[in-house]
Design a protein around this motif. Structure first.
Motif, short mmCIF file in Angstrom:
data_model
loop_
_atom_site.label_atom_id
_atom_site.label_comp_id
_atom_site.label_asym_id
_atom_site.label_seq_id
_atom_site.Cartn_x
_atom_site.Cartn_y
_atom_site.Cartn_z
N LEU A 2 -19.17 10.17 -0.98
CA LEU A 2 -19.82 10.47 0.37
C LEU A 2 -19.21 11.48 1.33
N GLY A 3 -18.01 12.12 0.84
CA GLY A 3 -17.17 12.82 1.78
C GLY A 3 -15.63 12.60 1.53
N ASP A 4 -14.86 12.98 2.68
CA ASP A 4 -13.35 13.23 2.33
C ASP A 4 -12.58 11.99 3.02
N PRO A 5 -11.80 11.38 2.18
CA PRO A 5 -11.10 10.15 2.52
C PRO A 5 -10.15 10.72 3.49
N ILE A 6 -9.46 10.20 4.50
CA ILE A 6 -8.54 10.74 5.42
C ILE A 6 -7.06 10.31 4.80
N PRO A 7 -6.49 11.46 4.90
CA PRO A 7 -5.05 11.11 4.50
C PRO A 7 -3.97 10.24 4.94
N ILE A 8 -3.26 9.54 4.31
CA ILE A 8 -2.20 8.64 5.14
C ILE A 8 -0.85 9.43 5.36
N ALA A 9 -0.31 9.37 6.41
CA ALA A 9 1.04 10.26 6.54
C ALA A 9 2.29 9.78 5.50
N ARG A 10 2.96 10.82 5.14
CA ARG A 10 3.98 10.38 4.23
C ARG A 10 4.81 9.33 4.80
N GLU A 11 5.17 9.21 6.25
CA GLU A 11 6.08 8.23 6.38
C GLU A 11 5.53 6.94 6.68
N ASP A 12 4.12 6.76 6.68
CA ASP A 12 3.42 5.72 6.64
C ASP A 12 3.46 5.19 5.33
N ILE A 13 3.12 5.95 4.29
CA ILE A 13 3.27 5.47 2.94
C ILE A 13 4.72 4.78 2.63
N ASP A 14 5.68 5.53 3.15
CA ASP A 14 6.87 4.98 2.66
C ASP A 14 7.12 3.67 3.45
N ALA A 15 6.77 3.54 4.86
CA ALA A 15 6.93 2.21 5.53
C ALA A 15 6.06 1.13 4.61
N LEU A 16 4.84 1.56 4.32
CA LEU A 16 4.13 0.56 3.58
C LEU A 16 4.78 -0.01 2.43
N TYR A 17 5.12 1.02 1.46
CA TYR A 17 5.64 0.77 0.03
C TYR A 17 6.90 0.04 0.16
N ASP A 18 7.70 0.30 1.22
CA ASP A 18 9.06 -0.53 1.35
C ASP A 18 8.67 -1.78 1.83
N ARG A 19 7.66 -2.21 2.73
CA ARG A 19 7.52 -3.52 3.02
C ARG A 19 6.93 -4.32 2.02
N TYR A 20 5.99 -3.74 1.15
CA TYR A 20 5.37 -4.45 0.24
C TYR A 20 6.43 -4.77 -0.92
N GLN A 21 7.22 -3.87 -1.29
CA GLN A 21 8.17 -4.17 -2.39
C GLN A 21 9.02 -5.21 -2.00
N ASN A 22 9.49 -5.19 -0.75
CA ASN A 22 10.64 -5.97 -0.25
C ASN A 22 10.18 -7.22 0.61
N ALA A 23 9.14 -7.46 1.01
CA ALA A 23 8.73 -8.43 1.91
C ALA A 23 7.44 -9.23 1.54
N TYR A 24 6.56 -8.71 0.68
CA TYR A 24 5.33 -9.28 0.25
C TYR A 24 5.57 -10.48 -0.61
N GLY A 25 4.65 -11.46 -0.40
CA GLY A 25 4.66 -12.65 -1.50
C GLY A 25 5.52 -13.76 -1.18
N GLN A 26 5.95 -14.39 -2.21
CA GLN A 26 6.97 -15.54 -2.10
C GLN A 26 8.36 -15.08 -2.35
N ARG A 27 9.52 -15.20 -1.63
CA ARG A 27 10.66 -14.74 -2.00
C ARG A 27 11.39 -15.79 -2.71
#
Lengths: 219, 219, 219, 219
Positions: free
Chosen positions: B194-219
């Motif tokens: 139905l249209g064009d999804p809005i891009p996510i900025a590269r630095e936001d992608i990097d911050a999200l990926y880093d958080r999820y890989q290192n701080a998500y779930g049970q440690r």
């Protein structure tokens, strides 16, 4: 742990079943929380736990900044976000969060869902709005939810590029809003895919909303 | 057969249930394998066995060229392809393969899935890439998977005109990547319809990926 | 009634469960039949019986013109159509019929499904063709199925404005073709919805088909 | 309460299970009613009761203006609408109402579903028409249903911006029409999404409708 908290953990655990049952979640994504009445506390799903392994022990007690108060597991990484909602919206007793597909597709375009169904007028009293982009776990995300909900009657908000947050007087109402949000997101998507849905007049939306909020169901 | 292999066959058999449960497979298509730790061996689904008749005996032991080492049934015709991945990517302990509908639709157009959802940034750290066309069973197919994954953080790759291959440190992570791949493939498909999804900025992608890989779930 | 027929009725009854399980049917629509080996007879679902009330008694014996030979219930109104297929295609031992949504959408446009997936090359050896419009119950419908299948390797045909008919050496293979037909119909629909799927070269289709028909599964 | 009414409440309670089972409803939306033979009464679902908690006690007895006659719970807020249908259409013994997604998408555009499938010709004898917008609970809504059905052979009507109402000689036939309405709404949606479905000639529609109404199933 008081009996009130123990009972709330059991109830919130059971209500989580509605998320996979209604097709709102994939793998471990999505969560539900509830305010502990009269306390600066909430209960929320632990992070990364599969839905079919969920027990009341995996529903942990946190303060309203998302810090763990009671429980053996780490809270969801969305706990701080839920906490902001409880701190800023005293009338809210339950918060749900999903990445349900159709609603999240509207969020990815940053497009509110227009109120073109009587079921939307009933439950949401108008459009389902879109809140700003914010990184997950940021205080900014909670602030964006609260600010966006403030301008609307909708108990659901689409957070840009992310997913759905819903609120209610209790956790059951929050889950219901998440289910209905995905349902209308799908129907309006399908309607738009082949043409233009017909708008509903503002006075009809108001009349439908008023009736549903005051006369529907069992009193 | 050692106890380690016996336990692995049971675990991989049980994990196969996630494929039909998450709607990723039709009839007997799709499969999962796991590396036997410390050996030049893997375990993989036998070819053409229905998912609800799967027992640990139908998870056979092969060398990393796909030749049967232990088991009464023939391995999946994708065994040689899985083997190439294990030989070339020593960090990989599990490989999953599906023809899940939305992801395969992107593969049929030869189009990568753009990273326009926070859930994609979390799990895939960017776009989900497309690998080249290759005939099934060819060594070329495995080589294409390895070469395409090398240039991306994504544990999933769409093989052109074919379907999805995912990798992980173990078989459970490979299945999770397959589930999440279809989930984001569907949501981004719906957003684009139905249209064009809005891009996510590269630095936001990097911050999200880093958080999820290192701080998500049970440690 | 011979033991062979009794066993066939039980087997065909059990295989009918795959139709609702794979989402191919609504209410009582859809049916499966099997040839009685060495006889001018077939067994087929009785008309209008709900799938979850199906018992071997509701799988009736008919001649190859669709007339009831043994059973207390009337055969499916598609019986004469199935019979034409058995009379004209001696190699066929099972016939399935559905109105599954995606495949029937292609049939409603009178458009064959192009072979743009390796899974289609495997199972169908090329496009899934469209047969002519014919009224239900007419001999013309059966004749259209047979004539259209004759020019293709596909065990499935989309009958215009109507739905899917599939054939196989036995009823299990016919059901499998119906499941795979809907699966590829959906995936190619999704691929086409956002652009143009990439064609697969004829020699690759031939190689994939040959491998799948001769080397896939258990020998 | 007579035995006839008690039996009818049990039957209508059991038939409600078909609504979630066929994916026609979300949360507590959707309902089914049945006329009490020979009385100016109907039985109907109580408002706001979850489908999996439904018992015969939650199927209440109302007069044909929607007022509660027997039962401890309030009737559905659609009761007055169902009542109008029973008062104005003496041949109707069952009424069903859903917001099923694909059918409601057509309703949101105010667009009838064209008869381009043999299954539509069978069950609906032509297009599925659209009735006017009316507020929920209004007498106007019931009047719109009756007026729209009057000009068509279809037992289903799409009420603009709202959802589906279906009728039948009994409640089972009304549910069947609701299931088939969503099924054809989806298939025709999918067909239209990629092009133009081919029309079926009026005389073919008439022949298919006549056969299905008079010769299908068990006599």
């Amino acid at each position: 742990m008081t009996d009130v908290v123990a009972e709330l953990r059991e109830r919130v655990c059971a209500l989580h079943r509605e998320l996979p049952r209604n097709g709102l979640v994939a793998w471990t994504s999505g969560n539900l929380s509830a305010r502990v009445p009269g306390e600066q506390l909430m209960v929320i799903k632990a992070g990364g736990v599969p839905f079919d392994e969920l027990t009341p022990e995996a529903i942990v007690v946190c303060d309203l900044h998302g810090a763990l108060v009671d429980g053996a597991l780490s809270p969801s990484s969305d706990a701080a976000t839920h906490g902001v909602v409880y701190r800023r919206m005293p009338e809210v007793g339950g918060v749900a969060h999903t990445h349900s597909s159709y609603a999240t597709a509207w969020a990815a375009r940053g497009e509110p869902i227009p109120c073109v169904l009587t079921a939307m007028a009933d439950e949401f009293g108008g459009e389902i709005p879109v809140g700003p982009f914010a990184r997950i776990g940021d205080a900014e995300l909670g602030a964006g939810i609260v600010a966006t909900l403030a301008g609307h009657r909708s108990p659901a908000v689409l957070m840009r590029s992310h997913g759905v947050f819903t609120v209610g007087p209790g956790p059951r109402e929050a889950i219901k809003a998440a289910v209905m949000c995905e349902d209308v997101a799908r129907t309006v998507h399908l309607a738009r895919a082949l043409g233009d849905p017909i708008p509903i007049a503002r006075e009809d939306i108001d009349a439908l909303y008023d009736r549903y909020q005051n006369a529907y169901g069992q009193r």
